[in-house]
Scaffold this active site. Structure first.
Site, short mmCIF file in Angstrom:
data_model
loop_
_atom_site.label_atom_id
_atom_site.label_comp_id
_atom_site.label_asym_id
_atom_site.label_seq_id
_atom_site.Cartn_x
_atom_site.Cartn_y
_atom_site.Cartn_z
N LEU A 86 10.84 1.38 7.40
CA LEU A 86 10.30 1.80 6.11
C LEU A 86 11.03 3.06 5.68
CD1 LEU A 86 7.87 1.15 4.13
CD2 LEU A 86 6.88 3.23 5.10
N LYS B 103 6.61 -1.96 2.01
CA LYS B 103 5.39 -1.39 2.60
C LYS B 103 4.20 -2.34 2.41
CE LYS B 103 3.13 3.12 3.02
NZ LYS B 103 3.17 3.18 4.49
N TYR C 254 0.83 -1.20 0.00
CA TYR C 254 0.00 0.00 0.00
C TYR C 254 0.86 1.25 0.00
CZ TYR C 254 0.81 0.97 4.99
OH TYR C 254 1.38 1.29 6.19
N GLU D 119 11.67 2.66 14.49
CA GLU D 119 10.81 3.72 13.95
C GLU D 119 9.50 3.70 14.71
OE1 GLU D 119 9.60 2.85 9.85
OE2 GLU D 119 9.58 0.71 10.29
N1 PMP Z 1 7.33 3.88 9.01
C1 PMP Z 1 6.20 3.15 9.01
C2 PMP Z 1 6.22 1.81 9.65
C3 PMP Z 1 5.03 3.65 8.41
O1 PMP Z 1 3.92 2.91 8.39
C4 PMP Z 1 5.05 4.94 7.84
C5 PMP Z 1 3.82 5.56 7.23
N2 PMP Z 1 3.33 4.84 6.18
C6 PMP Z 1 6.26 5.66 7.85
C7 PMP Z 1 7.38 5.10 8.46
C8 PMP Z 1 6.37 7.03 7.23
O2 PMP Z 1 6.43 6.93 5.83
P1 PMP Z 1 5.91 8.11 4.89
O3 PMP Z 1 6.69 9.32 5.28
O4 PMP Z 1 6.23 7.64 3.54
O5 PMP Z 1 4.46 8.25 5.15
#
Ligand code: PMP
Length: 286
Positions: free
Chosen positions: A207, A149, A33, A182
């Site tokens: 991620l 993701k 996603y 994270e």
């Molecule tokens: N880490 C994780 C585990 C996440 O789910 C997200 C949000 N989707 C992020 C980091 C932040 O990623 P982004 O800045 O691309 O939204």
């Protein structure tokens, strides 16, 4: 106005939108996603989200359901049909529907594509940013490929629920060595006592956030010192400032970690400045 959802080639009313019961996204979380910010009716950092989508799908050997350009048109149409000015766009691709069996199905299975958009209350989000959020730390019990993701989000669901039960709005996940990986749905940052920003380097444990990447561009533009290295919970608790990044919250101040106040317990000055200028470097789509 009823919300409209794109599912496999059709724009359907929200209540009628659905996928097959044997969809592999439903049965195996065999699915990727993306979440993209919508601001002023435009997509923010679309290129980076599309690049990450293609990479994640590639890692699972799921084919792109359509070209990037065609996907861009679907995304814009979903934003338009739902009249979203400030909100989020959600995109999900699964390997498709097939009789339940673990290995990839044989033959040409068409990937499932779902795209929806929802409004976000900007005033509420700004109020939250002005106040700052609390985070709670807990063990990172996810798998070894957090760089992909996938919708395999049960550990994140449980972590967020546990955080909420503690009165916190995000969970910071901690690896077996004691380093923060994270947030459950965000990347984690601190500002050390000398004013240097610290965030964990990319790799299999986190991620690669699009907001993280764009913020790194902003830091370089502003000549703000940054160290990409892991940090421990106790270092975070002693940090001058802390914040999280995600497409849904951009730069969101953290004012407490495990109920320990960060700095003076209010959103940090640097954090708020980065929040206020973030969109100067982020890509805004046409
Ligand atoms: N880490 C994780 C585990 C996440 O789910 C997200 C949000 N989707 C992020 C980091 C932040 O990623 P982004 O800045 O691309 O939204």
């Amino acid at each position: 106005m009823a919300r409209v959802v794109y599912v496999n080639g059709r724009y359907l009313p929200y209540a009628e939108a659905g996928v097959h019961v044997e969809d592999r996204g439903f049965q195996f979380a065999d699915s990727i996603y993306e979440v993209c910010e919508v601001k002023g009716g435009r997509l923010i950092d679309e290129t980076r989200h599309m690049e990450r989508l293609e990479r994640s799908l590639g890692e699972l050997r799921i084919v792109m359901p359509m070209s990037r350009a065609a996907l861009g048109l679907v995304m814009r149409e979903v934003v338009k049909r739902n009249r979203i000015t400030t909100g989020l766009l959600y995109l999900q691709v699964t390997r498709g529907a097939a009789p339940r069996d673990f290995p990839f199905p044989e033959g040409d299975v068409t990937p499932t594509l779902v795209c929806l958009a929802r409004r976000v209350d900007d005033a509420k989000r700004e109020a939250r940013a002005a106040q700052g959020i609390a985070v709670t730390t807990m063990p990172d019990v996810r798998w070894g490929r957090c760089d992909i993701k996938t919708v395999m989000l049960l550990p994140a669901v449980l972590a967020k629920e546990a955080a909420a039960e503690e009165g916190a709005q995000e969970a910071w996940l901690v690896d077996p060595q004691g380093f923060v990986t994270e947030g459950a749905s965000s990347n984690a940052w601190i500002v050390d006592p000398s004013g240097t920003l610290v965030t964990r380097p990319t790799g299999n444990a986190i991620l690669p956030g699009v907001t993280r990447r764009t913020l790194l561009d902003l830091l370089s533009r502003e000549n703000i010192p940054i160290e990409e290295r892991p940090f421990r919970v106790d270092e975070a608790e002693r940090a001058r400032e802390a914040f999280i990044t995600s497409a849904s919250g951009t730069v969101m101040p953290v004012v407490a970690i495990n109920k320990v106040a960060i700095g003076d317990g209010r959103p940090g000055a640097l954090t708020l400045r980065l929040r206020s200028i973030f969109h100067q470097v982020a890509e805004t789509s046409l």
